[in-house]
Design a protein around this motif. Structure first.
Motif, mmCIF file in Angstrom:
data_model
loop_
_atom_site.group_PDB
_atom_site.id
_atom_site.type_symbol
_atom_site.label_atom_id
_atom_site.label_comp_id
_atom_site.label_asym_id
_atom_site.label_seq_id
_atom_site.Cartn_x
_atom_site.Cartn_y
_atom_site.Cartn_z
ATOM 1 N N HIS A 132 0.840 -1.197 0.000
ATOM 2 C CA HIS A 132 0.000 0.000 0.000
ATOM 3 C C HIS A 132 0.874 1.245 0.000
ATOM 4 C CE1 HIS A 132 0.501 0.706 4.356
ATOM 5 N NE2 HIS A 132 0.384 -0.601 4.484
ATOM 6 N N ASP A 141 -7.819 -1.879 -1.627
ATOM 7 C CA ASP A 141 -7.465 -2.976 -0.728
ATOM 8 C C ASP A 141 -8.765 -3.620 -0.238
ATOM 9 O OD1 ASP A 141 -6.790 -4.552 1.523
ATOM 10 O OD2 ASP A 141 -5.091 -3.261 2.006
ATOM 11 N N GLN A 142 -8.912 -4.899 -0.449
ATOM 12 C CA GLN A 142 -10.150 -5.591 -0.083
ATOM 13 C C GLN A 142 -10.369 -5.657 1.426
ATOM 14 O OE1 GLN A 142 -12.451 -6.397 -2.413
ATOM 15 N NE2 GLN A 142 -10.991 -5.397 -3.781
ATOM 16 N N THR A 143 -9.295 -5.510 2.212
ATOM 17 C CA THR A 143 -9.446 -5.557 3.670
ATOM 18 C C THR A 143 -9.611 -4.176 4.293
ATOM 19 O OG1 THR A 143 -7.047 -5.514 4.015
ATOM 20 C CG2 THR A 143 -8.095 -7.682 3.813
ATOM 21 N N ASP A 144 -9.274 -3.129 3.551
ATOM 22 C CA ASP A 144 -9.402 -1.760 4.052
ATOM 23 C C ASP A 144 -9.653 -0.851 2.847
ATOM 24 O OD1 ASP A 144 -9.177 0.802 5.061
ATOM 25 O OD2 ASP A 144 -7.336 0.401 6.197
ATOM 26 N N ARG A 145 -10.885 -0.508 2.605
ATOM 27 C CA ARG A 145 -11.279 0.232 1.411
ATOM 28 C C ARG A 145 -10.644 1.622 1.317
ATOM 29 N NH1 ARG A 145 -13.227 -2.639 -1.972
ATOM 30 N NH2 ARG A 145 -15.307 -2.449 -2.738
ATOM 31 N N ARG A 146 -10.083 2.126 2.417
ATOM 32 C CA ARG A 146 -9.430 3.443 2.382
ATOM 33 C C ARG A 146 -8.042 3.350 1.754
ATOM 34 N NH1 ARG A 146 -9.597 4.283 8.613
ATOM 35 N NH2 ARG A 146 -9.105 2.107 8.291
ATOM 36 N N ARG A 147 -7.481 2.164 1.741
ATOM 37 C CA ARG A 147 -6.126 1.970 1.221
ATOM 38 C C ARG A 147 -6.148 1.573 -0.243
ATOM 39 N NH1 ARG A 147 -2.626 -1.503 5.577
ATOM 40 N NH2 ARG A 147 -2.179 0.237 6.931
ATOM 41 N N ARG A 154 -3.693 -0.487 -3.002
ATOM 42 C CA ARG A 154 -2.553 -1.374 -3.235
ATOM 43 C C ARG A 154 -1.979 -1.054 -4.609
ATOM 44 N NH1 ARG A 154 -0.926 -4.394 1.093
ATOM 45 N NH2 ARG A 154 -2.679 -4.703 2.492
#
Length: 146
Positions: A49, A82-88, A90
């Motif tokens: 990220h 990022d599928q685990t944190d939409r704010r990030r 990759r």
């Protein structure tokens, strides 16, 4: 000057000269340091990220964002949610980045050959081993402090 000081200054000086020579070669290919560093680092850490990449590269996140935008416009890099944190976001290289990376590898090899000219293979092995040990020593120190 004592040996500790000479080693540190010598390492710094050679690293600076290597960067300068590589930069000279890269500029001739239209690649600035900021551009080639992003491409090269992403090549080894694809899917990282943006914040982590900025930290690894030791650059301000806003500076990295500008470089990523340019590289993305050129079709060399893509940012994915990022599928685990939409704010990030990759970061990934595109297939169009392959020729630039191949050229960077060639430039790195040319620069390395210039720097290591006239140095015996055993001395290069020793240097590599010593630098690895120094890196490990410094990593251990950093880990203890965290």
């Amino acid at each position: 000057m004592n040996k500790d000081t000479t080693v540190g200054l010598g390492l710094h000086d050679v690293a600076r000269m290597l960067r300068r020579e590589f930069d000279r070669r890269a500029r001739a290919q239209g690649l600035t340091r900021a551009r080639w560093q992003v491409l090269w680092t992403l090549n080894h850490r694809e899917g990282i990220h943006q914040a982590a990449l900025a930290e690894i590269m030791d650059v301000a996140p806003i500076s990295l964002t500008r470089q990523l935008e340019r590289l993305e416009e050129e079709g060399l890099v893509e940012r994915r949610v990022d599928q685990t944190d939409r704010r990030r976001r990759r970061l990934y290289l595109t297939a169009e980045a392959a020729p630039a990376l191949e050229r960077l590898r060639e430039l790195a090899m040319e620069t390395r050959h210039q720097a290591l000219a006239g140095i015996e293979a055993d001395d290069i092995d020793t240097l590599t081993r010593v630098l690895g040990r120094m890196r490990a020593n410094l990593c251990q120190r950093t880990e203890k402090e965290e």
